[in-house]
Design a protein around this motif. Sequence first.
Motif, PDB file in Angstrom:
ATOM      1  N   TRP A  14       0.816  -1.213   0.000  1.00  0.00           N
ATOM      2  CA  TRP A  14       0.000   0.000   0.000  1.00  0.00           C
ATOM      3  C   TRP A  14       0.850   1.264   0.000  1.00  0.00           C
ATOM      4  N   LEU A  15       2.182   1.119  -0.061  1.00  0.00           N
ATOM      5  CA  LEU A  15       3.070   2.283  -0.085  1.00  0.00           C
ATOM      6  C   LEU A  15       3.322   2.724  -1.517  1.00  0.00           C
ATOM      7  N   GLY A  16       3.179   4.006  -1.784  1.00  0.00           N
ATOM      8  CA  GLY A  16       3.426   4.538  -3.117  1.00  0.00           C
ATOM      9  C   GLY A  16       4.914   4.661  -3.403  1.00  0.00           C
ATOM     10  N   ASP A  17       5.298   4.457  -4.647  1.00  0.00           N
ATOM     11  CA  ASP A  17       6.690   4.598  -5.072  1.00  0.00           C
ATOM     12  C   ASP A  17       6.685   4.875  -6.572  1.00  0.00           C
ATOM     13  N   GLU A  18       6.839   6.158  -6.947  1.00  0.00           N
ATOM     14  CA  GLU A  18       6.784   6.561  -8.345  1.00  0.00           C
ATOM     15  C   GLU A  18       8.067   7.266  -8.756  1.00  0.00           C
ATOM     16  N   TYR A  22      12.984  12.586 -16.823  1.00  0.00           N
ATOM     17  CA  TYR A  22      13.000  13.820 -17.595  1.00  0.00           C
ATOM     18  C   TYR A  22      14.023  13.732 -18.713  1.00  0.00           C
ATOM     19  N   GLU A  23      13.823  14.530 -19.771  1.00  0.00           N
ATOM     20  CA  GLU A  23      14.697  14.486 -20.934  1.00  0.00           C
ATOM     21  C   GLU A  23      16.143  14.861 -20.615  1.00  0.00           C
ATOM     22  N   ASP A  24      16.368  15.637 -19.558  1.00  0.00           N
ATOM     23  CA  ASP A  24      17.743  15.994 -19.183  1.00  0.00           C
ATOM     24  C   ASP A  24      18.384  14.933 -18.285  1.00  0.00           C
ATOM     25  N   HIS A  25      17.760  13.745 -18.234  1.00  0.00           N
ATOM     26  CA  HIS A  25      18.240  12.569 -17.510  1.00  0.00           C
ATOM     27  C   HIS A  25      18.086  12.684 -15.993  1.00  0.00           C
ATOM     28  N   LYS A  26      17.295  13.636 -15.533  1.00  0.00           N
ATOM     29  CA  LYS A  26      16.996  13.717 -14.108  1.00  0.00           C
ATOM     30  C   LYS A  26      15.912  12.686 -13.777  1.00  0.00           C
ATOM     31  N   ILE A  27      15.963  12.183 -12.537  1.00  0.00           N
ATOM     32  CA  ILE A  27      14.994  11.197 -12.067  1.00  0.00           C
ATOM     33  C   ILE A  27      14.450  11.687 -10.731  1.00  0.00           C
ATOM     34  N   LYS A  28      13.136  11.851 -10.657  1.00  0.00           N
ATOM     35  CA  LYS A  28      12.491  12.267  -9.409  1.00  0.00           C
ATOM     36  C   LYS A  28      11.711  11.086  -8.856  1.00  0.00           C
ATOM     37  N   MET A  41       9.846  13.275  -1.452  1.00  0.00           N
ATOM     38  CA  MET A  41      10.408  13.455  -2.790  1.00  0.00           C
ATOM     39  C   MET A  41      11.922  13.532  -2.700  1.00  0.00           C
ATOM     40  N   GLU A  42      12.595  12.896  -3.681  1.00  0.00           N
ATOM     41  CA  GLU A  42      14.045  12.993  -3.770  1.00  0.00           C
ATOM     42  C   GLU A  42      14.461  12.909  -5.231  1.00  0.00           C
ATOM     43  N   TRP A  43      15.609  13.496  -5.543  1.00  0.00           N
ATOM     44  CA  TRP A  43      16.191  13.420  -6.886  1.00  0.00           C
ATOM     45  C   TRP A  43      17.267  12.352  -6.853  1.00  0.00           C
ATOM     46  N   LEU A  44      17.280  11.487  -7.867  1.00  0.00           N
ATOM     47  CA  LEU A  44      18.192  10.346  -7.885  1.00  0.00           C
ATOM     48  C   LEU A  44      19.090  10.358  -9.107  1.00  0.00           C
ATOM     49  N   GLU A  45      20.219   9.696  -8.963  1.00  0.00           N
ATOM     50  CA  GLU A  45      21.088   9.341 -10.075  1.00  0.00           C
ATOM     51  C   GLU A  45      20.822   7.862 -10.370  1.00  0.00           C
ATOM     52  N   PRO A  46      21.090   7.410 -11.589  1.00  0.00           N
ATOM     53  CA  PRO A  46      20.842   5.990 -11.904  1.00  0.00           C
ATOM     54  C   PRO A  46      21.520   5.025 -10.930  1.00  0.00           C
ATOM     55  N   ASP A  47      22.719   5.366 -10.442  1.00  0.00           N
ATOM     56  CA  ASP A  47      23.422   4.478  -9.513  1.00  0.00           C
ATOM     57  C   ASP A  47      22.746   4.377  -8.152  1.00  0.00           C
ATOM     58  N   ASP A  48      21.840   5.319  -7.856  1.00  0.00           N
ATOM     59  CA  ASP A  48      21.116   5.298  -6.586  1.00  0.00           C
ATOM     60  C   ASP A  48      19.973   4.277  -6.582  1.00  0.00           C
ATOM     61  N   ILE A  49      19.636   3.743  -7.744  1.00  0.00           N
ATOM     62  CA  ILE A  49      18.495   2.839  -7.879  1.00  0.00           C
ATOM     63  C   ILE A  49      19.005   1.399  -7.942  1.00  0.00           C
TER      64      ILE A  49
END
Length: 76
Positions: A14-18, A22-28, A41-49
Amino acid sequence: MEKEICTISITSNWLGDEYTFYEDHKIKRVYDNHSLSANRMEWLEPDDISKQNKDKLIKNCPEEFKEQVMHILDYP
């Protein structure tokens, strides 16, 4: 802010995770830690995932955005 590509949900239980890409390669990421801590809310780099979450993101990604998202995630 660059143009949004898409938002992908990998909600567990039941926990949300979205994740919004973005086109500039940012991930929110917008997520819930628990019922009393919603819409963080947090901003991530691909290595953070984690590999597991990358797999879920690609699996749930709309087909028309899959190539772009794979490129941003540096997904094999």
